[in-house]
Design an enzyme around this catalytic site. Structure first.
Site, PDB file in Angstrom:
ATOM      1  N   LYS A 267       3.294  16.737  -6.348  1.00 61.10           N
ATOM      2  CA  LYS A 267       4.228  16.495  -5.247  1.00 61.10           C
ATOM      3  C   LYS A 267       4.688  17.687  -4.550  1.00 61.10           C
ATOM      4  O   LYS A 267       5.051  17.511  -3.432  1.00 61.10           O
ATOM      5  CB  LYS A 267       5.346  15.891  -6.259  1.00 61.10           C
ATOM      6  CG  LYS A 267       5.209  14.650  -6.947  1.00 61.10           C
ATOM      7  CD  LYS A 267       4.749  13.589  -5.837  1.00 61.10           C
ATOM      8  CE  LYS A 267       4.551  12.066  -6.365  1.00 61.10           C
ATOM      9  NZ  LYS A 267       4.266  11.224  -5.446  1.00 61.10           N
TER      10      LYS A 267
ATOM     11  N   TYR B 139       1.886  16.434 -12.278  1.00 62.94           N
ATOM     12  CA  TYR B 139       2.774  15.616 -11.403  1.00 62.94           C
ATOM     13  C   TYR B 139       3.523  16.594 -10.380  1.00 62.94           C
ATOM     14  O   TYR B 139       3.729  16.351  -9.041  1.00 62.94           O
ATOM     15  CB  TYR B 139       3.642  14.763 -12.126  1.00 62.94           C
ATOM     16  CG  TYR B 139       4.351  13.896 -11.247  1.00 62.94           C
ATOM     17  CD1 TYR B 139       3.799  12.667 -10.610  1.00 62.94           C
ATOM     18  CD2 TYR B 139       5.872  14.031 -10.958  1.00 62.94           C
ATOM     19  CE1 TYR B 139       4.524  11.789 -10.005  1.00 62.94           C
ATOM     20  CE2 TYR B 139       6.637  13.004 -10.241  1.00 62.94           C
ATOM     21  CZ  TYR B 139       5.953  11.812  -9.869  1.00 62.94           C
ATOM     22  OH  TYR B 139       6.582  10.857  -9.292  1.00 62.94           O
TER      23      TYR B 139
ATOM     24  N   ALA C 194       3.116  19.604  -9.320  1.00 58.51           N
ATOM     25  CA  ALA C 194       2.194  20.513  -8.651  1.00 58.51           C
ATOM     26  C   ALA C 194       1.711  19.325  -7.438  1.00 58.51           C
ATOM     27  O   ALA C 194       1.657  19.937  -6.126  1.00 58.51           O
ATOM     28  CB  ALA C 194       0.962  21.226  -9.303  1.00 58.51           C
TER      29      ALA C 194
ATOM     30  N   SER D  89       8.708  14.062  -4.456  1.00 63.37           N
ATOM     31  CA  SER D  89       9.587  13.900  -5.727  1.00 63.37           C
ATOM     32  C   SER D  89      10.637  15.071  -5.808  1.00 63.37           C
ATOM     33  O   SER D  89      10.284  16.281  -5.585  1.00 63.37           O
ATOM     34  CB  SER D  89       8.907  13.675  -7.097  1.00 63.37           C
ATOM     35  OG  SER D  89       9.635  13.456  -8.028  1.00 63.37           O
TER      36      SER D  89
HETATM   37  P1  NAP Z   1       5.069   2.518  -9.623  1.00 67.16           P
HETATM   38  O1  NAP Z   1       5.994   1.259  -9.933  1.00 67.16           O
HETATM   39  O2  NAP Z   1       4.080   2.707 -10.973  1.00 67.16           O
HETATM   40  O3  NAP Z   1       3.714   1.928  -8.590  1.00 67.16           O
HETATM   41  C1  NAP Z   1       2.820   2.490  -8.112  1.00 67.16           C
HETATM   42  C2  NAP Z   1       2.118   2.081  -7.008  1.00 67.16           C
HETATM   43  O4  NAP Z   1       1.067   2.668  -6.531  1.00 67.16           O
HETATM   44  C3  NAP Z   1       1.555   0.704  -7.763  1.00 67.16           C
HETATM   45  O5  NAP Z   1       1.699  -0.170  -6.475  1.00 67.16           O
HETATM   46  C4  NAP Z   1       0.083   1.040  -8.116  1.00 67.16           C
HETATM   47  O6  NAP Z   1      -0.645  -0.197  -8.008  1.00 67.16           O
HETATM   48  C5  NAP Z   1      -0.248   1.928  -6.793  1.00 67.16           C
HETATM   49  N1  NAP Z   1      -1.347   3.049  -7.211  1.00 67.16           N
HETATM   50  C6  NAP Z   1      -1.207   3.629  -8.481  1.00 67.16           C
HETATM   51  N2  NAP Z   1      -2.541   4.690  -8.557  1.00 67.16           N
HETATM   52  C7  NAP Z   1      -3.180   4.318  -7.373  1.00 67.16           C
HETATM   53  C8  NAP Z   1      -4.580   4.527  -6.566  1.00 67.16           C
HETATM   54  N3  NAP Z   1      -5.184   5.367  -7.552  1.00 67.16           N
HETATM   55  N4  NAP Z   1      -4.707   4.001  -5.759  1.00 67.16           N
HETATM   56  C9  NAP Z   1      -4.156   3.065  -4.823  1.00 67.16           C
HETATM   57  N5  NAP Z   1      -2.839   2.581  -5.481  1.00 67.16           N
HETATM   58  C10 NAP Z   1      -2.235   3.181  -6.729  1.00 67.16           C
HETATM   59  O7  NAP Z   1       5.569   3.618  -9.247  1.00 67.16           O
HETATM   60  P2  NAP Z   1       7.058   3.892  -8.265  1.00 67.16           P
HETATM   61  O8  NAP Z   1       8.039   4.190  -9.100  1.00 67.16           O
HETATM   62  O9  NAP Z   1       7.363   2.848  -7.328  1.00 67.16           O
HETATM   63  O10 NAP Z   1       6.408   5.350  -7.568  1.00 67.16           O
HETATM   64  C11 NAP Z   1       6.061   5.250  -6.127  1.00 67.16           C
HETATM   65  C12 NAP Z   1       6.009   6.575  -5.665  1.00 67.16           C
HETATM   66  O11 NAP Z   1       7.228   7.069  -5.566  1.00 67.16           O
HETATM   67  C13 NAP Z   1       5.093   7.249  -6.297  1.00 67.16           C
HETATM   68  O12 NAP Z   1       4.248   8.182  -5.606  1.00 67.16           O
HETATM   69  C14 NAP Z   1       5.831   8.153  -7.370  1.00 67.16           C
HETATM   70  O13 NAP Z   1       5.111   9.303  -7.572  1.00 67.16           O
HETATM   71  C15 NAP Z   1       7.209   8.344  -6.516  1.00 67.16           C
HETATM   72  N6  NAP Z   1       8.087   8.693  -7.003  1.00 67.16           N
HETATM   73  C16 NAP Z   1       8.817   7.676  -7.956  1.00 67.16           C
HETATM   74  C17 NAP Z   1       9.869   8.016  -8.541  1.00 67.16           C
HETATM   75  C18 NAP Z   1      10.540   7.218  -9.589  1.00 67.16           C
HETATM   76  O14 NAP Z   1      11.517   7.695 -10.254  1.00 67.16           O
HETATM   77  N7  NAP Z   1      10.049   6.060  -9.844  1.00 67.16           N
HETATM   78  C19 NAP Z   1      10.687   9.436  -8.389  1.00 67.16           C
HETATM   79  C20 NAP Z   1       9.960  10.215  -7.370  1.00 67.16           C
HETATM   80  C21 NAP Z   1       8.730  10.067  -6.624  1.00 67.16           C
HETATM   81  P3  NAP Z   1      -2.207  -0.197  -8.876  1.00 67.16           P
HETATM   82  O15 NAP Z   1      -1.737   0.130 -10.136  1.00 67.16           O
HETATM   83  O16 NAP Z   1      -2.412  -1.749  -8.795  1.00 67.16           O
HETATM   84  O17 NAP Z   1      -3.090   0.559  -8.104  1.00 67.16           O
END
Ligand code: NAP
Length: 245
Positions: free
Chosen positions: A157, A153, A155, A140
């Protein structure tokens, strides 16, 4: 581009992970999809099968060793190889540092960082034997810059970057690359709670003047998974609209 390849995507049920899985399938890969809840996962598997690709949905928690062992053993029953691992599952538990609970620190580190370690260890064994593989960790922008209220978060990432570089060095001789993608703020459920004012302020800090779309991130992952990225390893590809340079 990826026909005959098998990809494992964690956190595939929605948001960025879902878009990554669809992009890999659109380019010919078969998919192993994982998340804790079956909701979203089964429908995605059906959508991928309708594209003519194979898809296996396995529920489990990436922070749990037994669940990760189960994920890779199920993958092994359906597929004889794993070419691409995308460690995308991630959560936030935000709070100011001085008030942050131990549980919130542990849960975020266990999910975002230990989860990636467990999946990389499992996939790394298979890829080492195959003498080919691609590992892509979703970090991130805040892992690069820091962010108030997100010490846990950020830390986790930033930790993924160290993991990526170590794996890249360890597995390079086996023709396995490891890279990270560091998204900026992307429109998903994770960022949906941002109040309008905070969203506008955020956009003011982004030279390209918009939040990212899941497809922006999926395109970067697709590139790193492709043959075009064969000579790239140990790198962090920032996809953030210029928010951090
Ligand atoms: P999201 O919409 O909240 O989706 C998260 C996904 O991870 C869901 O499929 C969730 O499904 C799964 N998940 C969560 N905890 C889990 C666990 N313990 N074991 C297995 N699966 C798990 O998040 P997103 O925004 O798409 O983010 C995806 C990735 O990108 C993350 O690593 C996030 O930190 C990173 N990211 C996001 C952003 C942003 O602005 N959105 C920015 C930078 C980085 P379940 O809840 O069913 O497990």
């Amino acid at each position: 581009m990826l026909s005959g390849k098998v990809a494992v995507v964690t956190g595939a049920s929605r948001g960025i992970g879902r878009e990554i899985a669809l992009a890999l399938a659109d380019n010919g890969a078969d998919l192993v999809l994982s998340a804790r809840s079956a909701e979203g996962l089964e429908s995605l598997a059906h959508e991928i099968k309708r594209k003519g690709r194979r898809a296996l949905a396995v529920t489990g928690d990436v922070a749990c060793s037994e669940d990760v062992a189960h994920l890779f053993s199920e993958a092994g029953k359906s597929f004889d190889r794993i070419d691409i691992l995308v460690n995308n599952a991630g959560i936030t538990r935000d709070g100011l540092l001085v008030r942050m609970k131990d549980e919130d620190w542990d849960l975020v580190m266990d999910t975002n960082l230990k989860g990636a370690f467990l999946c990389t260890r499992a996939a790394g064994k298979i890829m080492s034997k195959q003498r080919s593989g691609r590992i892509i960790n979703i970090s991130s922008v805040v892992g690069e810059m820091g962010n108030p209220g997100q010490a846990n978060y950020c830390a986790s990432k930033a930790g993924l970057v160290g993991l990526t570089k170590s794996v890249a060095r360890e597995l390079a001789r086996r023709n396995v690359t490891a890279n990270a993608v560091a998204p900026g703020f992307v429109v998903t459920e994770m960022t949906s709670a941002l109040p309008e004012k905070a969203r506008e302020d955020l956009i003011g800090q982004i030279p390209l003047a918009r939040l990212g779309e899941p497809a922006d991130i999926a395109n970067a992952v697709l590139f790193l998974a492709s043959d075009n990225a064969a000579y790239i390893t140990g790198q962090v590809l920032s996809v953030n609209g210029g928010m951090y340079m």
